[in-house]
Design a protein around this motif. Structure first.
Motif, mmCIF file in Angstrom:
data_model
loop_
_atom_site.group_PDB
_atom_site.id
_atom_site.type_symbol
_atom_site.label_atom_id
_atom_site.label_comp_id
_atom_site.label_asym_id
_atom_site.label_seq_id
_atom_site.Cartn_x
_atom_site.Cartn_y
_atom_site.Cartn_z
ATOM 1 N N ALA A 16 0.828 -1.208 0.000
ATOM 2 C CA ALA A 16 0.000 0.000 0.000
ATOM 3 C C ALA A 16 0.857 1.251 0.000
ATOM 4 C CB ALA A 16 -0.936 -0.009 1.206
ATOM 5 N N GLY A 17 1.804 1.324 0.929
ATOM 6 C CA GLY A 17 2.642 2.511 1.044
ATOM 7 C C GLY A 17 3.495 2.750 -0.188
ATOM 8 N N LEU A 18 4.081 1.690 -0.735
ATOM 9 C CA LEU A 18 4.948 1.863 -1.905
ATOM 10 C C LEU A 18 4.143 2.173 -3.160
ATOM 11 C CD1 LEU A 18 7.647 -0.888 -1.269
ATOM 12 C CD2 LEU A 18 7.834 1.588 -0.932
ATOM 13 N N SER A 19 2.938 1.630 -3.280
ATOM 14 C CA SER A 19 2.086 1.978 -4.428
ATOM 15 C C SER A 19 1.690 3.447 -4.349
ATOM 16 C CB SER A 19 0.837 1.091 -4.457
ATOM 17 O OG SER A 19 1.187 -0.255 -4.692
ATOM 18 N N ALA A 20 1.344 3.904 -3.142
ATOM 19 C CA ALA A 20 1.035 5.318 -2.960
ATOM 20 C C ALA A 20 2.243 6.172 -3.340
ATOM 21 C CB ALA A 20 0.620 5.588 -1.514
ATOM 22 N N ALA A 21 3.436 5.713 -2.973
ATOM 23 C CA ALA A 21 4.659 6.458 -3.279
ATOM 24 C C ALA A 21 4.901 6.535 -4.778
ATOM 25 C CB ALA A 21 5.845 5.805 -2.582
ATOM 26 N N ILE A 22 4.679 5.436 -5.471
ATOM 27 C CA ILE A 22 4.898 5.415 -6.926
ATOM 28 C C ILE A 22 3.972 6.411 -7.614
ATOM 29 C CG2 ILE A 22 4.619 3.995 -8.998
ATOM 30 C CD1 ILE A 22 5.566 1.595 -7.164
ATOM 31 N N TYR A 23 2.702 6.391 -7.247
ATOM 32 C CA TYR A 23 1.743 7.314 -7.856
ATOM 33 C C TYR A 23 2.022 8.751 -7.419
ATOM 34 C CZ TYR A 23 -1.298 3.948 -10.175
ATOM 35 O OH TYR A 23 -1.791 3.009 -11.048
ATOM 36 N N GLY A 24 2.371 8.928 -6.150
ATOM 37 C CA GLY A 24 2.661 10.272 -5.657
ATOM 38 C C GLY A 24 3.882 10.872 -6.315
ATOM 39 N N ALA A 25 4.922 10.063 -6.498
ATOM 40 C CA ALA A 25 6.149 10.558 -7.137
ATOM 41 C C ALA A 25 5.890 10.930 -8.580
ATOM 42 C CB ALA A 25 7.244 9.498 -7.035
ATOM 43 N N ARG A 26 5.122 10.120 -9.277
ATOM 44 C CA ARG A 26 4.819 10.407 -10.678
ATOM 45 C C ARG A 26 3.953 11.656 -10.822
ATOM 46 N NH1 ARG A 26 5.346 6.842 -14.698
ATOM 47 N NH2 ARG A 26 3.271 7.338 -15.528
ATOM 48 N N ALA A 27 3.258 12.030 -9.737
ATOM 49 C CA ALA A 27 2.442 13.248 -9.754
ATOM 50 C C ALA A 27 3.235 14.466 -9.288
ATOM 51 C CB ALA A 27 1.212 13.057 -8.865
ATOM 52 N N GLY A 28 4.516 14.270 -9.028
ATOM 53 C CA GLY A 28 5.370 15.391 -8.668
ATOM 54 C C GLY A 28 5.328 15.787 -7.205
ATOM 55 N N MET A 29 4.859 14.880 -6.321
ATOM 56 C CA MET A 29 4.741 15.224 -4.908
ATOM 57 C C MET A 29 5.971 14.843 -4.087
ATOM 58 S SD MET A 29 0.708 14.646 -4.006
ATOM 59 C CE MET A 29 0.473 13.053 -4.800
ATOM 60 N N ALA A 30 6.999 14.294 -4.740
ATOM 61 C CA ALA A 30 8.273 13.965 -4.093
ATOM 62 C C ALA A 30 8.072 13.324 -2.726
ATOM 63 C CB ALA A 30 9.136 15.215 -3.952
ATOM 64 N N PRO A 31 7.411 12.166 -2.666
ATOM 65 C CA PRO A 31 7.053 11.593 -1.359
ATOM 66 C C PRO A 31 8.253 11.102 -0.549
ATOM 67 C CG PRO A 31 6.500 10.072 -3.133
ATOM 68 C CD PRO A 31 6.912 11.359 -3.781
ATOM 69 N N ILE A 32 8.079 11.177 0.749
ATOM 70 C CA ILE A 32 8.987 10.523 1.691
ATOM 71 C C ILE A 32 8.229 9.357 2.309
ATOM 72 C CG2 ILE A 32 10.140 10.715 3.933
ATOM 73 C CD1 ILE A 32 10.823 13.578 3.263
ATOM 74 N N VAL A 33 8.844 8.179 2.305
ATOM 75 C CA VAL A 33 8.281 6.990 2.951
ATOM 76 C C VAL A 33 9.098 6.688 4.198
ATOM 77 C CG1 VAL A 33 7.852 4.509 2.772
ATOM 78 C CG2 VAL A 33 7.392 5.995 0.810
ATOM 79 N N VAL A 34 8.433 6.709 5.356
ATOM 80 C CA VAL A 34 9.072 6.287 6.600
ATOM 81 C C VAL A 34 8.737 4.809 6.770
ATOM 82 C CG1 VAL A 34 9.331 6.687 9.063
ATOM 83 C CG2 VAL A 34 8.783 8.607 7.545
ATOM 84 N N GLN A 35 9.764 3.960 6.766
ATOM 85 C CA GLN A 35 9.544 2.530 6.598
ATOM 86 C C GLN A 35 9.065 1.805 7.852
ATOM 87 O OE1 GLN A 35 12.057 0.502 3.604
ATOM 88 N NE2 GLN A 35 13.565 2.057 4.134
ATOM 89 N N GLY A 36 9.366 2.307 9.035
ATOM 90 C CA GLY A 36 8.880 1.640 10.228
ATOM 91 C C GLY A 36 9.682 0.412 10.596
ATOM 92 N N ILE A 37 9.108 -0.392 11.509
ATOM 93 C CA ILE A 37 9.853 -1.513 12.086
ATOM 94 C C ILE A 37 9.894 -2.733 11.179
ATOM 95 C CG2 ILE A 37 9.424 -0.772 14.459
ATOM 96 C CD1 ILE A 37 7.211 -2.855 14.630
ATOM 97 N N GLN A 38 9.037 -2.785 10.144
ATOM 98 C CA GLN A 38 9.057 -3.931 9.232
ATOM 99 C C GLN A 38 9.032 -3.430 7.790
ATOM 100 O OE1 GLN A 38 5.745 -6.728 9.411
ATOM 101 N NE2 GLN A 38 7.053 -8.406 8.787
ATOM 102 N N PRO A 39 10.176 -2.962 7.280
ATOM 103 C CA PRO A 39 10.215 -2.496 5.897
ATOM 104 C C PRO A 39 9.725 -3.579 4.933
ATOM 105 C CG PRO A 39 12.229 -1.902 7.048
ATOM 106 C CD PRO A 39 11.473 -2.822 7.956
ATOM 107 N N GLY A 40 8.830 -3.187 4.040
ATOM 108 C CA GLY A 40 8.291 -4.159 3.095
ATOM 109 C C GLY A 40 7.003 -4.810 3.556
ATOM 110 N N GLY A 41 6.654 -4.644 4.828
ATOM 111 C CA GLY A 41 5.396 -5.192 5.319
ATOM 112 C C GLY A 41 5.386 -6.704 5.436
#
Length: 321
Positions: A16-41
């Protein structure tokens, strides 16, 4: 202490988070993803994945998440290794604080912290996870075609998983520690009407039996909750279906949650009770809980966030004029 600022801040780095990041980045929002205690879910703890669209052959969960991360970074996402311990959603930009003191600020916030399956907490369970013991029949049931399987639990999830497994197995046993189910009546009626499912009442799991070598799970030892008698059911697949823990403690008191602790969203959207905050994936979805649906809601969250920002920026420009 460093302050990191972005238009789109994403908490959680599963599908979910990485899909949001892909779409957000392509829309020019330069997202930051804070990965948390289990990167990758949760997919990082999954081996064979056979139901994610686009792959004819079996793929590995960790590999799939590596590819998603690489794609997100390729289109302009920044991934940060941190664990968030405090949030301020009272004003924009929203403010999150990591356990090392770093501050993350975003004009919009996408929450994709996921949920974790509840386990029984047995040593034998840990030993046989991925070797016959699973917490997702929809994910792994296909691997037990024609084999004897058991489901542990008594709520809606357990009954639904038992019914689902009849598509693959001619011998399904549902194990429950009480003498009645908590599941909805309509589900119970379907269960009791199905000749391929046997119910064992007043039984709790005493241990999962390892067949040794490459055999994996060969049986489940049960303790009768009334008499204390120990018995064994021979199975090759055991599915623990006793619920999930959504990772929402950080947002309790800040966002509206439903009765089960999942983030409440407006129907058909990812919008939460706080404008500009969006939730996607298993943290808001207690029904489907699949990688592909998580990715889908991640896309929705990014699109909802983009529209929110566009509207907000238009209103500011209009007011200035």
């Amino acid at each position: 202490m460093t302050t990191h600022t972005t238009k789109m801040l994403i908490l959680g780095s599963g599908p979910a988070g990485l899909s949001a990041a892909i779409y957000g980045a392509r829309a020019g929002m330069a997202p930051i993803v804070v990965q948390g205690i289990q990167p990758g879910g949760q997919l990082t703890t999954t081996t064979d994945v056979e139901n994610y669209p686009g792959f004819a052959d079996v793929i590995q969960g960790p590999w799939l998440m590596e590819q998603m991360q690489a794609q997100a970074e390729h289109v302009g996402t920044r991934l940060m290794w941190d664990t968030i311990v405090e949030v301020d959603l009272t004003r924009r930009p929203f403010r999150l604080i990591g356990d090392g003191g770093d501050v993350y600020e975003g004009d919009v916030l996408v929450i994709a912290t996921g949920a974790q399956a509840k386990w029984l907490g047995l040593d034998s369970e840990d030993l046989l996870k991925g070797k016959g013991v699973s917490a997702c029949a929809t994910c792994d049931g296909f691997f037990y075609r024609g084999k004897r399987v058991a489901v542990i639990g008594g709520g809606n999830t357990a009954v639904e998983e038992a019914l689902y497994l009849t598509n693959h197995s001619p011998d399904v046993t549902l194990i429950h520690r009480r003498d009645s189910f908590r599941a909805e009546k309509i589900l119970q009626d379907r269960l009791f009407a199905h000749k391929g499912i046997k119910v064992l009442w007043n039984k709790e799991v005493d241990g999962f039996v390892d067949g040794g070598g490459t055999a994996g799970l060969v049986g489940i030892d049960l303790r009768d909750t009334v008499t204390g008698e120990i018995s064994r059911v021979d199975v090759e697949g055991g599915f623990v279906a006793i619920g999930h823990h959504p990772a929402t403690e950080l947002f309790r008191g800040h966002l509206a949650l439903d009765s089960d602790g999942y983030i409440a969203v407006e129907t058909g959207t990812t919008r939460t009770s706080v404008p500009g905050v969006f939730a996607c994936g298993d943290v808001m979805d207690k029904v489907y809980r699949q990688a592909v649906t998580a990715a889908g809601t991640g896309c929705m969250a990014a699109l909802d966030a983009e529209r929110f920002l566009a509207t907000a920026e238009f209103e500011v420009a209009e007011a200035a004029e």
